[in-house]
Structures are given as structure tokens and as C-alpha cells.
Design a protein around this motif. Structure first.
Motif, PDB file in Angstrom:
ATOM      1  N   PRO A 284       0.820  -1.223   0.000  1.00 27.51           N
ATOM      2  CA  PRO A 284       0.000   0.000   0.000  1.00 27.51           C
ATOM      3  C   PRO A 284       0.850   1.268   0.000  1.00 27.51           C
ATOM      4  O   PRO A 284       0.521   2.241  -0.683  1.00 27.51           O
ATOM      5  N   ASP A 285       1.951   1.259   0.737  1.00 31.29           N
ATOM      6  CA  ASP A 285       2.833   2.428   0.740  1.00 31.29           C
ATOM      7  C   ASP A 285       3.470   2.635  -0.630  1.00 31.29           C
ATOM      8  O   ASP A 285       3.612   3.764  -1.086  1.00 31.29           O
ATOM      9  N   ALA A 286       3.860   1.548  -1.277  1.00 36.69           N
ATOM     10  CA  ALA A 286       4.461   1.654  -2.607  1.00 36.69           C
ATOM     11  C   ALA A 286       3.453   2.198  -3.613  1.00 36.69           C
ATOM     12  O   ALA A 286       3.786   3.053  -4.441  1.00 36.69           O
ATOM     13  N   ALA A 287       2.216   1.732  -3.539  1.00 38.39           N
ATOM     14  CA  ALA A 287       1.176   2.215  -4.459  1.00 38.39           C
ATOM     15  C   ALA A 287       0.875   3.681  -4.200  1.00 38.39           C
ATOM     16  O   ALA A 287       0.687   4.470  -5.138  1.00 38.39           O
ATOM     17  N   ARG A 288       0.841   4.082  -2.931  1.00 33.34           N
ATOM     18  CA  ARG A 288       0.587   5.481  -2.583  1.00 33.34           C
ATOM     19  C   ARG A 288       1.709   6.378  -3.097  1.00 33.34           C
ATOM     20  O   ARG A 288       1.465   7.442  -3.664  1.00 33.34           O
ATOM     21  N   SER A 289       2.940   5.931  -2.932  1.00 32.03           N
ATOM     22  CA  SER A 289       4.086   6.711  -3.418  1.00 32.03           C
ATOM     23  C   SER A 289       4.075   6.824  -4.931  1.00 32.03           C
ATOM     24  O   SER A 289       4.381   7.888  -5.489  1.00 32.03           O
ATOM     25  N   LEU A 290       3.723   5.747  -5.604  1.00 26.75           N
ATOM     26  CA  LEU A 290       3.644   5.775  -7.060  1.00 26.75           C
ATOM     27  C   LEU A 290       2.561   6.749  -7.518  1.00 26.75           C
ATOM     28  O   LEU A 290       2.765   7.522  -8.462  1.00 26.75           O
ATOM     29  N   GLY A 291       1.426   6.750  -6.850  1.00 28.41           N
ATOM     30  CA  GLY A 291       0.342   7.679  -7.192  1.00 28.41           C
ATOM     31  C   GLY A 291       0.758   9.131  -7.006  1.00 28.41           C
ATOM     32  O   GLY A 291       0.466   9.988  -7.840  1.00 28.41           O
ATOM     33  N   ARG A 292       1.454   9.422  -5.908  1.00 30.94           N
ATOM     34  CA  ARG A 292       1.938  10.787  -5.678  1.00 30.94           C
ATOM     35  C   ARG A 292       2.933  11.204  -6.747  1.00 30.94           C
ATOM     36  O   ARG A 292       2.888  12.325  -7.249  1.00 30.94           O
ATOM     37  N   SER A 293       3.838  10.291  -7.087  1.00 33.81           N
ATOM     38  CA  SER A 293       4.837  10.610  -8.106  1.00 33.81           C
ATOM     39  C   SER A 293       4.190  10.895  -9.452  1.00 33.81           C
ATOM     40  O   SER A 293       4.565  11.841 -10.151  1.00 33.81           O
ATOM     41  N   LEU A 294       3.215  10.090  -9.821  1.00 36.65           N
ATOM     42  CA  LEU A 294       2.525  10.310 -11.096  1.00 36.65           C
ATOM     43  C   LEU A 294       1.739  11.613 -11.083  1.00 36.65           C
ATOM     44  O   LEU A 294       1.694  12.327 -12.086  1.00 36.65           O
ATOM     45  N   ARG A 295       1.141  11.963  -9.941  1.00 39.52           N
ATOM     46  CA  ARG A 295       0.398  13.225  -9.827  1.00 39.52           C
ATOM     47  C   ARG A 295       1.340  14.417  -9.976  1.00 39.52           C
ATOM     48  O   ARG A 295       1.034  15.384 -10.673  1.00 39.52           O
ATOM     49  N   ILE A 296       2.504  14.349  -9.340  1.00 39.37           N
ATOM     50  CA  ILE A 296       3.490  15.426  -9.449  1.00 39.37           C
ATOM     51  C   ILE A 296       3.991  15.531 -10.880  1.00 39.37           C
ATOM     52  O   ILE A 296       4.120  16.626 -11.437  1.00 39.37           O
ATOM     53  N   PHE A 297       4.273  14.396 -11.511  1.00 41.27           N
ATOM     54  CA  PHE A 297       4.746  14.384 -12.895  1.00 41.27           C
ATOM     55  C   PHE A 297       3.711  15.007 -13.823  1.00 41.27           C
ATOM     56  O   PHE A 297       4.047  15.827 -14.685  1.00 41.27           O
ATOM     57  N   LYS A 298       2.444  14.657 -13.640  1.00 36.09           N
ATOM     58  CA  LYS A 298       1.374  15.195 -14.482  1.00 36.09           C
ATOM     59  C   LYS A 298       1.270  16.711 -14.317  1.00 36.09           C
ATOM     60  O   LYS A 298       1.094  17.442 -15.292  1.00 36.09           O
ATOM     61  N   THR A 299       1.397  17.186 -13.077  1.00 35.99           N
ATOM     62  CA  THR A 299       1.344  18.619 -12.818  1.00 35.99           C
ATOM     63  C   THR A 299       2.495  19.347 -13.493  1.00 35.99           C
ATOM     64  O   THR A 299       2.309  20.398 -14.115  1.00 35.99           O
ATOM     65  N   GLU A 300       3.695  18.792 -13.377  1.00 35.14           N
ATOM     66  CA  GLU A 300       4.867  19.420 -13.978  1.00 35.14           C
ATOM     67  C   GLU A 300       4.762  19.463 -15.502  1.00 35.14           C
ATOM     68  O   GLU A 300       5.123  20.458 -16.129  1.00 35.14           O
ATOM     69  N   VAL A 301       4.267  18.391 -16.106  1.00 29.53           N
ATOM     70  CA  VAL A 301       4.118  18.357 -17.565  1.00 29.53           C
ATOM     71  C   VAL A 301       3.110  19.403 -18.020  1.00 29.53           C
ATOM     72  O   VAL A 301       3.344  20.129 -18.994  1.00 29.53           O
ATOM     73  N   SER A 302       2.001  19.538 -17.297  1.00 28.05           N
ATOM     74  CA  SER A 302       1.002  20.527 -17.696  1.00 28.05           C
ATOM     75  C   SER A 302       1.542  21.949 -17.515  1.00 28.05           C
ATOM     76  O   SER A 302       1.248  22.830 -18.320  1.00 28.05           O
ATOM     77  N   GLN A 303       2.336  22.182 -16.473  1.00 25.59           N
ATOM     78  CA  GLN A 303       2.941  23.504 -16.282  1.00 25.59           C
ATOM     79  C   GLN A 303       3.930  23.810 -17.402  1.00 25.59           C
ATOM     80  O   GLN A 303       3.989  24.940 -17.885  1.00 25.59           O
ATOM     81  N   MET A 304       4.711  22.811 -17.816  1.00 25.42           N
ATOM     82  CA  MET A 304       5.661  23.020 -18.916  1.00 25.42           C
ATOM     83  C   MET A 304       4.912  23.337 -20.209  1.00 25.42           C
ATOM     84  O   MET A 304       5.349  24.186 -20.986  1.00 25.42           O
ATOM     85  N   GLN A 305       3.796  22.668 -20.453  1.00 23.54           N
ATOM     86  CA  GLN A 305       3.014  22.941 -21.655  1.00 23.54           C
ATOM     87  C   GLN A 305       2.429  24.336 -21.614  1.00 23.54           C
ATOM     88  O   GLN A 305       2.405  25.028 -22.629  1.00 23.54           O
ATOM     89  N   ASN A 306       1.955  24.771 -20.447  1.00 22.55           N
ATOM     90  CA  ASN A 306       1.406  26.121 -20.316  1.00 22.55           C
ATOM     91  C   ASN A 306       2.496  27.163 -20.527  1.00 22.55           C
ATOM     92  O   ASN A 306       2.267  28.183 -21.173  1.00 22.55           O
ATOM     93  N   GLU A 307       3.687  26.936 -19.989  1.00 23.82           N
ATOM     94  CA  GLU A 307       4.794  27.874 -20.173  1.00 23.82           C
ATOM     95  C   GLU A 307       5.227  27.927 -21.632  1.00 23.82           C
ATOM     96  O   GLU A 307       5.534  28.983 -22.159  1.00 23.82           O
ATOM     97  N   GLY A 308       5.233  26.787 -22.308  1.00 25.79           N
ATOM     98  CA  GLY A 308       5.579  26.751 -23.718  1.00 25.79           C
ATOM     99  C   GLY A 308       4.578  27.492 -24.568  1.00 25.79           C
ATOM    100  O   GLY A 308       4.928  28.179 -25.530  1.00 25.79           O
TER     101      GLY A 308
END
Length: 91
Positions: free
Chosen positions: A26-50
Motif C-alpha cells: 500500500p505504501d508503494a502504491a501510494r508513493s507511485l500515485g503521488r509521483s505520477l500526480r506530481i509528474f502530471k502537474t509538472e508536464v502541464s505547467q511546462m506545456q502552459n509555459e511553452g
């Protein structure tokens, strides 16, 4: 050799549970979910900046922000956490 059958996925899951243990999954799945959420946020911010730099008028969507307790800076993530050691007593 195209795709994995249900038996392949079952074997992979059993090996994963044996390797990590059921208590840590459960901890591994939670960490993976957080990492994917952060990655998705960063990608969308990069697209907005571009889009802003190219001059295109992109619709502004607020980026999904994590609560402050869940945000980790790169300095904290890279630095290992060490517990202070008690000094040995000398007689």
C-alpha cells in the motif's frame, strides 16, 4: 510474443508480493500515485509555459496543487535522512 497473458501477469504479481511483502505494497502504491500526480502537474505547467512563450493564447487551467505536507523539494528528496547519533560516553 505479442502480449502478456493472464498467467504472466499473475506470476509477476506473485513475485512482486514475495519481493516487497504485502505490508509494504500500500505504501508503494501510494508513493507511485503521488509521483505520477506530481509528474502530471509538472508536464502541464511546462506545456502552459511553452504556450505562453510562443504567444499562443492557451486556456488557463489551475494546476492541481498538492497540500504543503505532501510537496517535497528536490533538495529534500535527494538528501538522505540521517538520525542523529548519541555520542558514546567515556569514563
Amino acid at each position: 510474443m505479442g502480449s502478456l497473458s493472464i498467467w504472466h501477469w499473475l506470476i509477476i504479481a506473485v513475485v512482486f508480493v514475495m519481493f516487497f511483502g504485502a505490508k509494504r505494497m500500500p505504501d508503494a502504491a501510494r508513493s507511485l500515485g503521488r509521483s505520477l500526480r506530481i509528474f502530471k502537474t509538472e508536464v502541464s505547467q511546462m506545456q502552459n509555459e511553452g504556450a505562453e512563450q510562443s504567444g499562443a493564447a492557451a486556456p488557463q487551467q489551475p494546476a492541481a496543487q498538492l497540500p504543503p505536507a505532501q510537496q517535497v523539494s528536490t533538495d529534500q528528496a535527494a538528501a538522505p535522512t540521517a538520525q542523529p547519533q548519541a555520542a558514546p560516553k567515556s569514563l
